[in-house]
Design an enzyme around this catalytic site. Sequence first.
Site, mmCIF file in Angstrom:
data_model
loop_
_atom_site.group_PDB
_atom_site.id
_atom_site.type_symbol
_atom_site.label_atom_id
_atom_site.label_comp_id
_atom_site.label_asym_id
_atom_site.label_seq_id
_atom_site.Cartn_x
_atom_site.Cartn_y
_atom_site.Cartn_z
ATOM 1 N N ASP A 80 0.852 -1.201 0.000
ATOM 2 C CA ASP A 80 0.000 0.000 0.000
ATOM 3 C C ASP A 80 0.883 1.244 0.000
ATOM 4 O OD1 ASP A 80 -2.502 1.656 0.643
ATOM 5 O OD2 ASP A 80 -1.163 2.163 2.291
ATOM 6 N N TYR A 109 2.738 10.094 -0.721
ATOM 7 C CA TYR A 109 3.898 9.681 0.087
ATOM 8 C C TYR A 109 5.220 9.971 -0.617
ATOM 9 C CZ TYR A 109 0.518 6.642 2.597
ATOM 10 O OH TYR A 109 -0.553 6.118 3.299
ATOM 11 N N LYS A 122 -2.985 5.682 -3.817
ATOM 12 C CA LYS A 122 -4.045 6.662 -3.535
ATOM 13 C C LYS A 122 -3.844 7.930 -4.359
ATOM 14 C CE LYS A 122 -3.626 5.016 1.178
ATOM 15 N NZ LYS A 122 -2.213 4.693 1.234
ATOM 16 N N HIS A 126 -7.594 9.492 -1.457
ATOM 17 C CA HIS A 126 -6.838 9.551 -0.196
ATOM 18 C C HIS A 126 -7.690 10.057 0.972
ATOM 19 C CE1 HIS A 126 -2.449 9.676 1.217
ATOM 20 N NE2 HIS A 126 -3.206 9.662 2.286
#
Length: 309
Positions: A58, A63, A88, A121
């Site tokens: 994931d 990120y 996401k 997200h």
Amino acid sequence: MTFLTEGPMNNPMTPNNPLTLNNCVRMPALGFGVFQSAPEETAVAVETALTAGYRHIDTAAGYGNEREVGEGIRRSGLDRDEVFIETKVWVSDYGYDQTLHAFEKSATKLGVTQIDLLILHQPMPQHFERTLSAYRALEQLLADGKVRSIGVSNFMPHHLTALREQTHVVPAVNQVELHPYFTQPAVQRANTELGIVTQAWSPIGGITFYPGWGENRASVLDDTTIGRIAEAHAKTPAQVMLRWHLQQGRSVIPKSTNAQRIAQNIDVFDFTLSDAELDAIDALDRGVRGGPDPDDVDPSTWDLEIPEP
Ligand code: A2P
């Protein structure tokens, strides 16, 4: 508190414990998380996780480590279809065309042509129309076969209701903060009623001890009830928490960049918690979030721009 739905839901004793999503796609319940993993550590961590047996990673555009996730998967030598990849769309890419393009950005960075699970997200409560447009783009990507399943993250029941009223495809997954100190029963119930798998972020309560996330927090890892249960099974508190999630039908994505802890977190298929132990962990809920309230997110975080590949 158990929210298992009827149907082909899964044997939590099987390594990787595949969950069957509401569109029949199978997803390993136990995934590997890379939130806050520095890009330079991420490829090694992902490769280590895959070698240890994880088959689900994931990540998120937000990120900043999708490229390194792809690198780690390639280094593992596994075939593409052996690894379930979840990522996401960040809020700055919400909107129909922007979200279609966000898929291209993520897929290119990951080095894949298809993403197994693409989720929003978080909701943008003040701009819900844009959230809906983003979700409609996910529906299109699903229809085009560019993603195998779609979902959401940090959606509360009223966000799910609004989404269901105005879009067609039921999300396969809702990824939310969930650990013994914050169990979100109302969200779990809403997910189950709609046939959505609840996926726990911060499943071992990392959010309760991340440095710089607020004062006076209590780490779930130090909880005496969990410590007692762990001792009884000769397991660690983290393993007990992961087992608690899996036995209650949730997906989990523990994060670690430490090889020993990465291995420890998947070594959870050789013991079973009793109903009394599950209940004792449920009773630890304090109803207090470690992370942001989805209805009250700092809008300055929305400015984060996701770079082109
Ligand atoms: P590290 O990466 O050094 O292992 P969560 O996924 O619940 O947010 O938790 C992640 C946090 O918990 C990270 O700080 C991670 O640090 C730490 N962590 C991961 N696995 C374990 C474990 N088995 N025991 C203790 N801490 C862990």
